[in-house]
Enzyme design. Structure first.
Site, mmCIF file in Angstrom:
data_model
loop_
_atom_site.group_PDB
_atom_site.id
_atom_site.type_symbol
_atom_site.label_atom_id
_atom_site.label_comp_id
_atom_site.label_asym_id
_atom_site.label_seq_id
_atom_site.Cartn_x
_atom_site.Cartn_y
_atom_site.Cartn_z
ATOM 1 N N HIS A 203 0.831 -1.210 0.000
ATOM 2 C CA HIS A 203 0.000 0.000 0.000
ATOM 3 C C HIS A 203 0.867 1.264 0.000
ATOM 4 C CE1 HIS A 203 -3.665 -2.370 0.968
ATOM 5 N NE2 HIS A 203 -2.818 -3.094 1.692
ATOM 6 N N GLU A 346 11.231 5.013 -17.641
ATOM 7 C CA GLU A 346 10.133 5.774 -18.225
ATOM 8 C C GLU A 346 9.809 5.280 -19.628
ATOM 9 O OE1 GLU A 346 11.676 9.695 -17.995
ATOM 10 O OE2 GLU A 346 11.503 9.817 -15.806
#
Length: 482
Positions: A203, A346
């Site tokens: 999380h 990326e």
């Protein structure tokens, strides 16, 4: 021409200026005099000059294999003189070897059956063959693009056949080796760092520890599973539509042609191609391409996760997580001096998202197989080959320019482990969940170390804490966690 013509070796290319007149069933049209293509190719260039997306060259290379196989089968069964078949096969080899790439100019956005691409191949092979025997280019003699190069075929069965051949070859020869090398590098890093403890995160919050090697082994396993699924998905590509001709009945293809051409393609490629058992399904649907594209999507998903995980873990260098040190390939900012970005990560994320989009296009296009033919083939083929190419190139660059040179910030890793409150999980079996949670809250609220909070709680002494809370004991063994 009744006598067997003599082949006169001549370099590829037509030394001519202006245009020449070519013909098809609709009449005459002017084509560039220095190109091998003919009337139907030229009409397509006029009517479908849409965007800049050209039909991928690897498709034409595969088409050369299909045309060679057809010619050899036709000659072996007496439907074509051997000299014609040998001549067609010779030029088809030039197509496959990429020597005629300049003569395949068509756009993806064309007739959905790929007819114009098929005729582009037929015309180029015919005119180059005519040139080799000293004939008049554009005369369609002694090699006719339809009657000879396309003998026993339709665009409706030859295009999906070439689709399967090129997709299979590109997956096996280009993509799989690139992914395998990336997996090997991830595995090597995982083995090297299997004993380096780090804090886990779930999380996006602190969790119990694991090792860097365990985390990286998970990445490698995700890719291994995706590659296994891709290998399974590609098997449907071995079934070829050739022999179904226009609607699957095999009209104008002689008995046995479908099995013979599939066997010949298998022999030429060294792959176990075989004839599709139901040509109506092979022409009206493109489920094999859908499965292949889904396999590519399945590969993109873990690649996206791995690239994102790496750039999260490398965030910083001082105000982020900073656990990984990625290679510095180029300056990262035109305004901030010294800034270096995780550019390979990326790029991989962008590649993966593009592949997901390509797969959606493939799925929608494949659903448009109305009645007896799917006429969305060029866009399906272009998207699949695009996905294969960028995944293969992306995996190579990601491995070479990022993964191989990645190292660890061991001080930062140790700092996070020693400062984590979630090591309190090791206390639960000894003092219970509620008391362990109370210690965690004390540590957070008073900005104490976990050890200091445990002693402050009075639930255990320092010696007991040191015995129970040992991060290395909390990571299990190896990759199994047991």
């Amino acid at each position: 021409m009744t006598a067997i013509p003599t082949i006169t070796p001549c370099p590829i290319g037509i030394q001519a200026e202006g245009t020449r007149s070519e013909r098809d069933s609709m009449g005459q049209i002017e084509v560039p005099a220095n190109k091998y293509w003919g009337a139907q190719t030229q009409r397509s260039l006029v009517h479908f000059s849409i965007g800049t997306d050209r039909m991928p060259l690897p498709l034409y290379h595969a088409y050369g294999i299909v045309k060679k196989a057809a010619a050899l089968v036709n000659a072996a069964e007496g439907r074509m003189p051997e000299w014609k078949a040998d001549l067609i096969a010779r030029v088809a080899d030039e197509v496959t070897e990429g020597k005629l790439d300049d003569h395949f100019p068509l756009f993806v956005w064309q007739t959905g059956s790929g007819t114009q691409t098929n005729m582009n191949v037929n015309e180029v092979i015919a005119n180059r063959a005519i040139q080799l025997v000293g004939g008049e280019i554009g005369s369609q003699k002694p090699i006719h693009p339809n009657d000879d190069v396309n003998m026993g075929q339709s665009s409706n069965d030859s295009f999906p056949t070439a689709m399967h051949v090129v997709t299979l070859l590109e997956i096996e020869d280009r993509l799989i080796p690139s992914v395998e090398k990336l997996i090997e590098t991830l595995r090597s890093k995982a083995d090297e760092w299997m004993d380096v403890v780090k804090i886990g995160r779930t999380h996006l919050q602190d969790a119990v520890p694991l090792t860097v090697g365990q985390e990286w082994s998970g990445w490698a396993s995700l890719l291994e599973d995706a590659l296994k699924n891709l290998r399974h998905a590609r098997e449907a590509l071995f079934e070829l539509a050739a022999g179904g001709t226009a609607v699957g009945t095999g009209l104008n293809a002689p008995a046995g042609f479908s099995k013979a051409i599939a066997a010949k393609i298998a022999a030429l490629t060294g792959r176990p191609f075989k004839t599709a058992p139901n040509k109506f399904a092979a022409l009206s649907g493109l489920d094999a391409m859908v499965r292949a594209s889904a396999g590519l999507r399945g590969l993109a998903v873990p690649l996206l996760k791995i690239a994102n995980d790496m750039r999260w873990l490398a965030s910083g260098p001082r105000c982020g997580l900073g656990e990984l040190l990625l290679p510095e390939n180029e300056p990262g900012s035109s305004i901030m001096p010294g800034k270096v970005n995780p550019t390979q990560c990326e790029a991989m994320v962008m590649i993966a998202t593009q592949v997901l989009g390509n797969d959606n296009t493939v799925a929608v296009a494949a659903s448009q197989g109305q009645l007896d033919l799917n006429v969305m083939r060029p866009v399906i083929l272009a998207n699949c080959l695009h996905s294969i190419r960028i995944l293969a190139d992306g995996c190579h660059n990601f491995r070479v320019f990022s993964v191989e040179g990645t190292s660890l910030n061991r001080d930062k890793l140790a700092h996070y482990v020693n400062g984590s409150v979630m090591l309190v999980t090791a206390l639960s079996p000894a003092i219970g969940y509620d008391k362990a949670a109370e210690i965690a809250h004390i540590a957070i609220e008073h900005d104490l170390s976990l050890r200091e909070a445990a002693l402050k709680s009075g639930y255990l002494d320092g010696e007991t804490f040191d015995r129970l809370v040992n991060p290395l004991d909390m990571v299990g063994k190896g990759v199994g966690g047991a």
